[in-house]
Design an enzyme around this catalytic site. Structure first.
Site, PDB file in Angstrom:
ATOM      1  N   PHE A 125      39.062  69.562 -42.954  1.00 53.65           N
ATOM      2  CA  PHE A 125      39.599  70.825 -43.658  1.00 53.65           C
ATOM      3  C   PHE A 125      40.929  70.894 -44.351  1.00 53.65           C
ATOM      4  O   PHE A 125      41.855  70.246 -43.568  1.00 53.65           O
ATOM      5  CB  PHE A 125      39.351  71.935 -42.599  1.00 53.65           C
ATOM      6  CG  PHE A 125      39.450  73.280 -43.029  1.00 53.65           C
ATOM      7  CD1 PHE A 125      38.288  73.973 -43.462  1.00 53.65           C
ATOM      8  CD2 PHE A 125      40.654  74.232 -42.970  1.00 53.65           C
ATOM      9  CE1 PHE A 125      38.175  75.220 -44.113  1.00 53.65           C
ATOM     10  CE2 PHE A 125      40.531  75.574 -43.380  1.00 53.65           C
ATOM     11  CZ  PHE A 125      39.538  76.056 -43.791  1.00 53.65           C
ATOM     12  N   ASP A 202      39.979  70.168 -33.549  1.00 52.90           N
ATOM     13  CA  ASP A 202      40.048  71.388 -34.355  1.00 52.90           C
ATOM     14  C   ASP A 202      38.345  72.080 -34.081  1.00 52.90           C
ATOM     15  O   ASP A 202      37.600  71.283 -34.592  1.00 52.90           O
ATOM     16  CB  ASP A 202      40.361  71.495 -35.762  1.00 52.90           C
ATOM     17  CG  ASP A 202      40.243  72.770 -36.465  1.00 52.90           C
ATOM     18  OD1 ASP A 202      39.454  73.608 -35.920  1.00 52.90           O
ATOM     19  OD2 ASP A 202      41.167  73.059 -37.331  1.00 52.90           O
ATOM     20  N   TYR A 227      37.150  83.769 -35.655  1.00 54.70           N
ATOM     21  CA  TYR A 227      36.412  84.405 -36.693  1.00 54.70           C
ATOM     22  C   TYR A 227      35.204  84.331 -37.116  1.00 54.70           C
ATOM     23  O   TYR A 227      34.399  84.737 -38.084  1.00 54.70           O
ATOM     24  CB  TYR A 227      37.349  85.325 -37.646  1.00 54.70           C
ATOM     25  CG  TYR A 227      37.974  84.138 -38.228  1.00 54.70           C
ATOM     26  CD1 TYR A 227      37.373  83.334 -39.363  1.00 54.70           C
ATOM     27  CD2 TYR A 227      39.463  84.018 -38.126  1.00 54.70           C
ATOM     28  CE1 TYR A 227      38.180  82.528 -40.072  1.00 54.70           C
ATOM     29  CE2 TYR A 227      40.061  82.976 -38.925  1.00 54.70           C
ATOM     30  CZ  TYR A 227      39.484  82.048 -39.939  1.00 54.70           C
ATOM     31  OH  TYR A 227      40.174  81.251 -40.549  1.00 54.70           O
ATOM     32  N   LYS A 228      34.914  83.038 -36.885  1.00 51.91           N
ATOM     33  CA  LYS A 228      33.543  82.267 -37.291  1.00 51.91           C
ATOM     34  C   LYS A 228      32.313  82.528 -36.214  1.00 51.91           C
ATOM     35  O   LYS A 228      31.935  83.469 -36.201  1.00 51.91           O
ATOM     36  CB  LYS A 228      33.821  80.764 -37.508  1.00 51.91           C
ATOM     37  CG  LYS A 228      34.996  80.513 -38.622  1.00 51.91           C
ATOM     38  CD  LYS A 228      35.338  79.144 -39.008  1.00 51.91           C
ATOM     39  CE  LYS A 228      36.274  79.098 -39.906  1.00 51.91           C
ATOM     40  NZ  LYS A 228      36.908  77.762 -40.222  1.00 51.91           N
ATOM     41  N   ARG A 376      26.308  75.504 -48.757  1.00 52.61           N
ATOM     42  CA  ARG A 376      26.321  75.406 -47.326  1.00 52.61           C
ATOM     43  C   ARG A 376      25.589  76.641 -46.655  1.00 52.61           C
ATOM     44  O   ARG A 376      25.649  77.796 -47.049  1.00 52.61           O
ATOM     45  CB  ARG A 376      27.852  75.425 -46.960  1.00 52.61           C
ATOM     46  CG  ARG A 376      27.990  75.001 -45.561  1.00 52.61           C
ATOM     47  CD  ARG A 376      29.431  74.854 -45.297  1.00 52.61           C
ATOM     48  NE  ARG A 376      30.204  76.230 -45.389  1.00 52.61           N
ATOM     49  CZ  ARG A 376      31.395  76.564 -44.866  1.00 52.61           C
ATOM     50  NH1 ARG A 376      32.219  75.409 -44.252  1.00 52.61           N
ATOM     51  NH2 ARG A 376      31.810  77.633 -44.914  1.00 52.61           N
TER      52      ARG A 376
HETATM   53  C1  LIG Z   1      38.465  77.882 -40.614  1.00 57.68           C
HETATM   54  C2  LIG Z   1      39.171  76.641 -40.128  1.00 57.68           C
HETATM   55  C3  LIG Z   1      40.126  76.758 -40.339  1.00 57.68           C
HETATM   56  C4  LIG Z   1      41.342  78.078 -40.700  1.00 57.68           C
HETATM   57  O1  LIG Z   1      42.508  78.274 -39.960  1.00 57.68           O
HETATM   58  P1  LIG Z   1      43.219  79.595 -40.417  1.00 57.68           P
HETATM   59  O2  LIG Z   1      44.512  79.369 -39.908  1.00 57.68           O
HETATM   60  O3  LIG Z   1      42.687  80.544 -39.368  1.00 57.68           O
HETATM   61  O4  LIG Z   1      43.211  79.991 -41.853  1.00 57.68           O
HETATM   62  C5  LIG Z   1      41.178  75.817 -39.857  1.00 57.68           C
HETATM   63  N1  LIG Z   1      40.624  74.513 -39.725  1.00 57.68           N
HETATM   64  C6  LIG Z   1      39.306  74.306 -39.700  1.00 57.68           C
HETATM   65  C7  LIG Z   1      38.426  72.974 -39.561  1.00 57.68           C
HETATM   66  C8  LIG Z   1      38.479  75.484 -39.931  1.00 57.68           C
HETATM   67  O5  LIG Z   1      37.176  75.271 -40.164  1.00 57.68           O
END
Ligand SMILES: *Cc1c(COP(=O)(O)O)cnc(C)c1O
Length: 416
Positions: A125, A202, A227-228, A376
């Site tokens: 990501f 992560d 939030y996911k 997706r």
């Molecule tokens: C959704 C996601 C993030 C989100 O990071 P924020 O700091 O909340 O914007 C980070 N890393 C991964 C792998 C994600 O899927």
């Protein structure tokens, strides 16, 4: 596999998690397959947030701080026990995933003096790769990016070849955000430990979808989103995990008062608190945390093993229907085919994936587009039915059969 709608309905009838659907709002308004990007609103959340607003803030005012200072640890312990397979006192809710990643990455790199390489995955990501690059740049370190297959994920032999005595920290996602490919935390932890490196996980696309079993795996460090799959709401604060035995050795780089020992002594200099509290920074987002607590509680109640089993079955249905119905239209499965090697989402590749995404949204299906040409689909197991997956795939089949997508713009509109 029986691919009829009746067979999907029979899977719903036998689903031990079926009752959880009623705990979410909006479930009958369209087919939402983007719970891996932003989870749905739990029915209880508005009242939980309103209670904090009206009673704790409105009436209690500053007197409510006694309950608010406990919040980050309380929800952390709930996540540790009910979602992450960690021990009490190892998880804290704080800041954002990006900021927590920065804090733990710097802390980990400091704990490995003399090592000058950070390893990350070339396909991870963006925020993860950017933060690794930024930390490396500010410390004069080198980034070693390991290639991962865009659909099948990271090959552990490739990772092993990148590990040596120069590597301080390895940053990896348990579940790849695009393909859903799953990495084995225990295996990677053992590999990295042989070379003396720390691994910072992560768990954003994994928490609430697949077990992390951090204690069993011997994991050192982790961060993740709420939030996911955890349904904490837009902008909900993230969580961080630090294995107990490491906590006293680590110092994080943002020396805020919420990470200090005896915070309200307002002492002359920063002295980090004992335990996981030292990874806190500043005043927590109390209102947002109330929503995170509801989402975490529902997830823990459902049970991560049951959620993962349903996630595998839902994505299995996506794969089977894609193979049966969509191959002739040039759609291919762009995720690992073996269910135990995926999280709870699947990507389909098609040259016109962006047009297909728009056509589906207009037909009541919410998927997600991911570069370069991926559609997706994230059927979150708490509230997605097997018939929802069937109906969404049926609409996709119809769009392709009619060519309805070809009238949509081929370029994503640029936000300026
Ligand atoms: C959704 C996601 C993030 C989100 O990071 P924020 O700091 O909340 O914007 C980070 N890393 C991964 C792998 C994600 O899927």
């Amino acid at each position: 596999m029986d691919l009829s709608r009746a067979a999907a309905a029979a899977l719903d009838d036998a689903d031990p998690l079926a009752a959880f659907r009623a705990r979410f709002t909006g479930v009958d308004d369209g087919l939402y397959l983007d719970g891996n990007s932003l989870g749905r609103l739990p029915v209880e959340t508005p009242a939980a947030v309103a209670r904090v607003v009206k009673q704790e803030w409105g009436r209690g005012l500053v007197g409510s701080w006694s309950s608010w200072v406990e919040q980050a640890r309380r929800i952390g312990d709930l996540l540790a026990d009910g979602v992450l397979g960690a021990r009490p006192g190892e998880v804290l809710v704080s800041d954002t995933t990006s900021v927590d990643l920065y804090k733990l990455l710097v802390a980990g790199a400091d704990a490995r003096p003399g090592r000058d390489v950070l390893v990350c995955c070339a396909d991870d990501f963006p925020t993860d790769r950017y933060i690794v690059a930024g930390v490396a740049a500010s410390r004069g370190m080198t980034v070693r990016e390991v290639d991962a297959h865009i659909d099948t994920g990271l090959d552990l032999d490739v990772l092993a070849a990148a590990l040596d005595e120069r590597v301080a920290v390895v940053v990896l996602s348990q579940v790849a955000y695009r393909s859903g490919a799953l990495v084995d935390i225990a295996e990677v932890t053992a590999l990295a430990r042989d070379s003396g490196a720390l691994v910072l996980w992560d768990l954003s696309h994994a928490a609430g979808a697949v077990p992390a079993e951090l204690t069993t795996a011997g994991a050192d460090l982790a961060v993740g989103c709420t939030y996911k799959y955890l349904n904490g709401g837009p902008g909900a604060p993230a969580f961080l995990y630090v294995r107990s035995e490491l906590q006293e050795q680590l110092r994080q780089p943002i020396w805020g008062w919420f990470g200090a020992r005896d915070q309200f002594a307002m002492g002359p200099s920063y002295d980090p608190a004992d335990g996981v509290d030292r990874f806190g920074v500043g005043t927590p987002p109390v209102l947002a945390m109330a929503a995170v607590e509801v989402g975490a509680r529902i997830t823990a109640e459902a049970g991560i093993e049951r959620l993962a089993a349903k996630g595998r079955a839902l994505t299995e249905l996506v794969v089977a229907l894609a193979d049966a119905w969509l191959t002739g239209y040039g759609v291919t499965v762009a995720s690992p085919r073996e269910a135990p090697r995926r999280g709870s989402h699947v990507s389909l590749a098609h040259p016109q994936a962006w047009q297909l995404t728009q056509a589906l949204v207009d037909r009541g299906v919410v998927p997600d587009f991911r570069t370069p040409d991926r559609l997706r689909l994230g059927p979150a197991p708490l509230y997605t039915r097997f018939v929802d997956v069937w109906d969404a795939m049926d609409r996709l089949r119809t769009v392709l059969a009619e060519g309805a997508h070809t009238s949509y713009p081929t370029e994503r509109a640029r936000v300026t």
